[in-house]
Every structure is written in structure tokens, then in C-alpha cells.
Design an enzyme around this catalytic site. Structure first.
Site, mmCIF file in Angstrom:
data_model
loop_
_atom_site.group_PDB
_atom_site.id
_atom_site.type_symbol
_atom_site.label_atom_id
_atom_site.label_comp_id
_atom_site.label_asym_id
_atom_site.label_seq_id
_atom_site.Cartn_x
_atom_site.Cartn_y
_atom_site.Cartn_z
ATOM 1 N N ASP A 278 0.912 -1.027 -0.006
ATOM 2 C CA ASP A 278 -0.011 0.051 0.068
ATOM 3 C C ASP A 278 0.805 1.235 0.035
ATOM 4 O O ASP A 278 1.265 1.665 1.169
ATOM 5 C CB ASP A 278 -0.954 -0.073 1.128
ATOM 6 C CG ASP A 278 -2.014 1.249 1.219
ATOM 7 O OD1 ASP A 278 -1.888 1.842 0.322
ATOM 8 O OD2 ASP A 278 -2.407 1.379 2.451
ATOM 9 N N LYS B 197 1.623 8.064 0.217
ATOM 10 C CA LYS B 197 1.996 7.891 1.673
ATOM 11 C C LYS B 197 3.504 8.683 1.707
ATOM 12 O O LYS B 197 4.188 8.342 0.824
ATOM 13 C CB LYS B 197 2.022 6.717 2.100
ATOM 14 C CG LYS B 197 0.866 5.920 2.473
ATOM 15 C CD LYS B 197 0.984 4.703 3.169
ATOM 16 C CE LYS B 197 -0.203 3.891 3.384
ATOM 17 N NZ LYS B 197 -1.271 4.293 4.580
ATOM 18 N N ASP C 154 0.197 -4.890 4.548
ATOM 19 C CA ASP C 154 -1.215 -4.513 4.340
ATOM 20 C C ASP C 154 -1.984 -5.701 3.836
ATOM 21 O O ASP C 154 -3.335 -5.637 3.460
ATOM 22 C CB ASP C 154 -1.188 -3.325 3.432
ATOM 23 C CG ASP C 154 -2.331 -2.426 3.936
ATOM 24 O OD1 ASP C 154 -2.945 -2.459 5.032
ATOM 25 O OD2 ASP C 154 -2.763 -1.738 2.874
ATOM 26 N N ARG D 180 -11.160 -0.639 1.931
ATOM 27 C CA ARG D 180 -12.539 -0.861 2.313
ATOM 28 C C ARG D 180 -13.179 -1.099 0.871
ATOM 29 O O ARG D 180 -14.038 -1.757 0.593
ATOM 30 C CB ARG D 180 -13.146 0.557 2.820
ATOM 31 C CG ARG D 180 -12.968 1.662 1.999
ATOM 32 C CD ARG D 180 -12.857 2.906 3.087
ATOM 33 N NE ARG D 180 -11.911 2.962 3.773
ATOM 34 C CZ ARG D 180 -11.927 4.025 4.990
ATOM 35 N NH1 ARG D 180 -12.751 5.052 4.753
ATOM 36 N NH2 ARG D 180 -10.665 4.059 5.757
HETATM 37 N N1 BES Z 1 -3.069 0.306 5.171
HETATM 38 C C1 BES Z 1 -3.359 1.509 5.769
HETATM 39 C C2 BES Z 1 -3.864 1.374 7.252
HETATM 40 C C3 BES Z 1 -2.604 1.064 8.143
HETATM 41 C C4 BES Z 1 -2.175 2.207 8.703
HETATM 42 C C5 BES Z 1 -2.254 -0.223 8.224
HETATM 43 C C6 BES Z 1 -0.919 1.678 9.501
HETATM 44 C C7 BES Z 1 -1.313 -0.480 9.197
HETATM 45 C C8 BES Z 1 -0.358 0.428 9.807
HETATM 46 C C9 BES Z 1 -4.925 2.005 4.974
HETATM 47 O O1 BES Z 1 -5.003 1.490 3.721
HETATM 48 C C10 BES Z 1 -4.871 3.292 5.297
HETATM 49 O O2 BES Z 1 -3.934 3.952 4.550
HETATM 50 N N2 BES Z 1 -5.792 4.222 5.951
HETATM 51 C C11 BES Z 1 -5.892 5.500 5.766
HETATM 52 C C12 BES Z 1 -7.362 6.053 5.396
HETATM 53 C C13 BES Z 1 -7.455 7.549 5.364
HETATM 54 C C14 BES Z 1 -7.121 7.388 3.945
HETATM 55 C C15 BES Z 1 -9.101 7.407 5.195
HETATM 56 C C16 BES Z 1 -5.600 5.917 7.175
HETATM 57 O O3 BES Z 1 -5.569 5.258 8.033
HETATM 58 O O4 BES Z 1 -4.867 7.011 7.229
HETATM 59 ZN ZN ZN Z 2 -4.060 -0.146 3.257
HETATM 60 MN MN MN Z 3 -4.073 2.817 2.221
#
Ligand code: BES
Ligand code: ZN
Ligand code: MN
Length: 500
Positions: free
Chosen positions: A272, A279, A290, A353
Site C-alpha cells: 500500500d 504516503k 497490508d 475498504r
Molecule cells: N493500510 C492503511 C492502514 C494502516 C496504517 C495499516 C498503519 C497498518 C498500519 C490503510 O489503507 C490506510 O492508508 N488508511 C488511511 C485511510 C484514510 C486515507 C481515510 C489511514 O488510516 O490514514
Molecule cells: Zn491499506
Molecule cells: Mn491505504
């Protein structure tokens, strides 16, 4: 990519002669440690060799009853006694799991370059629950990820494990159950640890197929063409930015006489990057983890099948790689999820999601009694609960009680988070049926509210394992650094309780 190499575990009622390291327990206090579980003949021979009582020797080497703390004594005939703290009270199964894991890791560090240690565990395995926990901890404590290297592969440090029990079929069977669960947890860990240039949707799907071979599981894999034909708009959008295209893996374990049908769904983002909403480097680095949700549901399904549990399990692992490119999906794109519901993509980093939505929507056709999804879904969940506790969010509080009890039995930390009544309004979209994300504050809650849109009236629980799925450094109990296999134990325990 071979499966992780793990030592065989057998049970015995006395210490086999070939055991190099015997693990025994320490209780009492640091000032006056008591050694427990040591078979009398070993205790006698050790005391004679040392010229002191075992208790005195334990104190001299700083044996500590703190759970998982270890100290070593040289016993008779070069055999080593590894003393492991079991706490000051009667140890719970969870304490035994962590202590046996820490002890086997410490035993491994006593191995010479040729490895091959025979390790015995003389920890009070008189009850089935205790035997299962000790077996799990011991096998998981011997799991390590082998570096990819031009150097010769090192021999496994621990060659075999022998669990001393008071005998009894039930206890031996429980140890075997523990071994089955531990092998599944280690399988999940290994998938997480394999770097993302090697584990991507196609190879992950191949690995899943391999894992289900010889088990009573039928496997179906949808490739990109089948996904396009079926209308899996979430997987196709998220996976479209990578030349390594998405897959949807389906496992079915359908034993005769099963009364309950569980659907498991796992997030399998093999890497991811965030996509176009890229990111920052620091938070991207560990994003090979992920796919830990997919790893957990696939691993657990095989454990359920191997244990012959009388419960039907249908499992979906939604695999995609989230990368930016000219074919990547964009913020503000509108996607059509499997079954027809449309989604306005708020942020390409909220990809999990979307792939889950496809799999959840598809899974309703299987007519499940309960649906559990497992996902490293939100950073917000880690902020809320820390790196060791997973969140559970659900539309059914009775199911939450069952999932929490299962987590407790498996020794995993899990805490319920709410889905507020106002969540639905936050996900309203002007251009589609629903928007993929609501607000940054409470992000774990809105992510769950989004998933809820795809489960209809079914009883459903969502496990957000973003915190506990991956341990960036250090080791604790039966866990080393890297993938932890989070949720596997909980899923197997839940299947056990729903099979009754
Ligand atoms: N894979 C990430 C979440 C994650 C964060 C997993 C830290 C393991 C450790 C997920 O896909 C993500 O990026 N979520 C975002 C959602 C937001 C953009 C609405 C987040 O949590 O910032
Ligand atoms: Zn993710
Ligand atoms: Mn993500």
C-alpha cells in the site's frame, strides 16, 4: 517461496535422553525464586552436578518469575536447564503461551552454528488448555523469517520440541491442536514477511492454492479477466495502478453436518503506497503488511479444516497492489462495487475498504450465518488502541461478545469500538450511492460504517488489525519482529465456539 520450516512437536511423559535444553518454570519472587515442573530425576541429577539445590542455583543465576524472563543453568551431562518466568500466580494459558514462546526463543540462541537443538518443555501441561497454549507458544517461539541471502541457509536452531505431559489422550490432542494453530499463525507471519516484490496478487494467490492443497478445501481464484467479467469494480480500481493485477481467492471448507456457515473476508493489499494520495516514506515502509488480513483468513481456514471442525467456512482474500501510475484510480472517481452499489472514492489511500466491499458483497451469495472481515484498515485504529490491540466493530453485539471471548481464549488483545449513529450521514455522496470515507477523526469508525453498507442484514464483525499485524522491532513472548499472524488464533477459536 517455501513454507516456513517449523520443528515437529511430540508429547512424552518423561524427559527423552536426547533433549539438549529442558525448559522449566520459575515462580515465587525474584529474591526467592521457586523452580516448578522440573521432573524429580532431572532435579536430583542437576543438584548433584551443581553441588547445590535447584532453588539456590536458580537464585544465583538471577532467575526471575517475571513472565517470559529467562536464565540458564548447566545441568548434568551437558544438558541445559532453561528457567522461564511464569509470573507469581498460577499461570493462565496466555501466560504459558508467552512464556513457552520466550523460552524457546532463548533456547534457540543457545544453538551452535549447526543448530539442531532438541528442546523439552516441562511446563505444567496437565490441562488441555495449558497444553494447547504451551504447544502454540513453543512452535511460534521457534519461528523466524529467513533472510534472503547469497549465504548458505542456516540450519534451524530448534530441531524438535517435546512437550512433557502427565499423559492422557485429551492433553495430547490439545497439544496437536496447538501445533495446528501455530503452524497457521506461522504461515500468516511468513506471508507478511515476504517482501512485496516477491509476494504480489498473482504469487500470493498461487501460495494460497498451495497452502490449501491436501486439505479439505476447494479453491477458486478469479484473475483480472474474471474480475472484470464479474464486475468487481473495487478490486479493479485499486489494483489497476499496478502492472501486477488483482486476484480474488475463495476457499470453501464444507464438512458434512455443519450447522453454521461462517464467511471470512481478508484485506490483501500486497503493498500500500497510498496510490495517488501517496504516503510519506516513513509510513509506506512497513506497508507490505497490508495483506495481513488476507493472510490471517487463509491461514485460519486451513487450521479449521485440519481440525475437522463441524462448521462451514467460506473465505475470500481480496488481493491487489495499490500503486500510483497513469492507470491508477483517482480521488473523486466513482466505482461500481460487485452487485451494483456505487462509491465515490474520497482518497486512494482508503483502498482496503473498496476491495473488501467487493468481497463482502460477493460473499452474501453464499448465504452465511456470520461474516467476519479482517483488515489492516486504518491508522486511526492504531492511534486509538495502540500497536497491540485490534479493534472490533459490528452490527451485532452478541457476535461481538463471541468474538471477544474467542480473542481472549487465543490470547489476543481486542477491544470494541462503536459505529456511531451519525456515521451514515458522514458517508453521504453527491455523485454516488456512498462516499468511501467520512472524516479523519475517528477514521476506524467510519471505515467500518462504510463496510457495513455491503453486508445487508447479515450478522457481521470487522476486525481492524492495523496495530497488531506487524511488529516493527523487538520480540515479546511468542512473537518476534515482523508479521505476527494476528487474528488467526481468534478466528480458529471463534470457529471452535460456533461449531458447538
Ligand atoms: N493500510 C492503511 C492502514 C494502516 C496504517 C495499516 C498503519 C497498518 C498500519 C490503510 O489503507 C490506510 O492508508 N488508511 C488511511 C485511510 C484514510 C486515507 C481515510 C489511514 O488510516 O490514514
Ligand atoms: Zn491499506
Ligand atoms: Mn491505504
Amino acid at each position: 517461496m517455501p513454507a516456513p520450516i517449523l520443528p515437529p512437536l511430540t508429547t512424552a511423559s518423561s524427559v527423552p535422553a536426547r533433549v539438549d535444553v529442558l525448559i522449566v518454570g520459575v515462580t515465587g519472587t525474584k529474591d526467592a525464586p521457586t523452580v516448578v515442573g522440573c521432573p524429580p530425576e532431572v532435579e536430583k541429577a542437576t543438584a548433584k552436578a551443581l553441588g547445590s539445590s535447584l532453588a539456590e542455583a536458580a537464585r544465583a543465576v538471577g532467575a526471575d518469575p517475571a513472565v517470559g524472563s529467562t536464565a540458564v543453568l548447566l545441568g548434568a551431562k551437558g544438558r541445559r536447564l532453561l528457567l522461564v518466568g511464569l509470573g507469581e500466580d498460577v499461570p493462565t494459558p496466555d501466560v504459558l503461551r508467552r512464556a513457552s514462546g520466550a523460552a524457546v526463543r532463548a533456547a534457540g540462541s543457545l544453538a551452535t552454528a549447526d543448530g539442531g537443538l532438541q528442546v523439552g518443555l516441562a511446563l505444567d501441561a496437565t490441562e488441555p488448555e495449558a497444553a494447547q497454549a504451551i504447544a502454540e507458544g513453543a512452535i511460534l517461539g521457534s519461528y523466524t523469517y529467513q533472510p534472503i541471502s547469497s549465504a548458505e541457509v542456516a540450519a534451524p536452531k530448534v530441531a524438535a520440541l517435546t512437550l512433557l505431559t502427565g499423559g492422557g489422550k485429551q492433553v495430547a490432542a490439545a497439544a496437536t491442536t496447538g501445533a495446528t494453530v501455530a503452524r497457521a499463525v506461522a504461515r500468516a507471519r511468513e506471508w507478511v514477511n515476504v517482501p512485496p516484490n516477491l509476494l504480489y496478487p498473482e504469487t500470493f494467490a498461487d501460495e494460497a492454492r498451495e497452502w490449501a492443497r491436501d486439505a479439505k478445501i476447494t479453491v477458486d481464484v478469479l484473475d483480472e479477466k474474471a474480475l472484470a467479467k464479474g464486475g468487481y469494480g473495487g478490486l479493479l480500481a485499486v489494483g489497476g495502478g499496478s502492472s501486477r493485477l488483482p486476484r480474488l481467492v475463495r476457499f470453501s471448507y464444507a464438512p458434512r453436518g455443519a450447522k453454521t456457515h461462517i464467511v471470512l473476508v481478508g484485506k490483501g493489499i500486497t503493498f500500500d503506497s497510498g496510490g495517488l494520495n501517496i504516503k510519506p516514506g516513513d509510513s509506506m515502509y512497513t506497508m507490505k503488511c497490508d495483506m495481513a488480513g488476507a493472510a490471517a483468513v487463509l491461514a485460519a481456514t486451513r487450521a479449521v479444516a485440519d481440525l475437522n471442525l463441524p462448521v462451514k467456512v467460506t473465505t475470500y482474500a481480496a488481493m491487489a497492489e495499490n500503486l500510483p501510475s497513469d492507470t491508477a484510480y483517482r480521488p473523486s472517481d466513482v466505482l461500481t462495487i460487485y452487485g451494483g452499489k456505487t462509491v465515490e472514492n474520497a482518497n486512494s489511500d482508503a483502498e482496503g475498504r473498496l476491495v473488501l466491499a467487493d468481497a463482502l458483497a460477493r460473499s452474501l451469495e453464499d448465504k452465511p450465518d456470520v461474516i467476519i472481515d479482517v483488515a489492516t484498515l486504518t491508522g486511526a485504529c492504531v492511534v486509538a488502541l495502540g500497536e497491540e490491540t485490534a479493534g472490533v466493530l459490528s452490527n451485532d453485539d452478541d457476535l461481538v461478545e463471541q468474538v471477544l471471548a474467542a480473542a481472549d481464549a487465543a490470547g489476543e488483545l481486542l477491544w470494541q469500538l462503536p459505529i456511531p449513529a451519525t456515521a451514515k450521514a458522514k458517508l453521504a455522496s453527491k455523485v454516488a450511492d456512498v462516499k468511501s470515507s467520512g472524516s479523519r477523526m475517528g477514521g476506524a469508525l467510519f471505515a467500518a460504517a462504510f463496510l457495513r453498507e455491503f453486508v445487508g442484514e447479515h450478522s457481521w464483525a470487522h476486525l481492524d488489525i492495523a496495530g497488531p499485524a506487524f511488529r516493527s522491532e523487538g520480540a515479546d513472548g511468542h512473537q518476534g519482529p515482523g508479521g505476527t499472524g494476528a487474528a488467526v488464533g481468534t478466528l480458529v477459536a471463534l470457529a471452535q465456539s460456533l461449531a458447538k
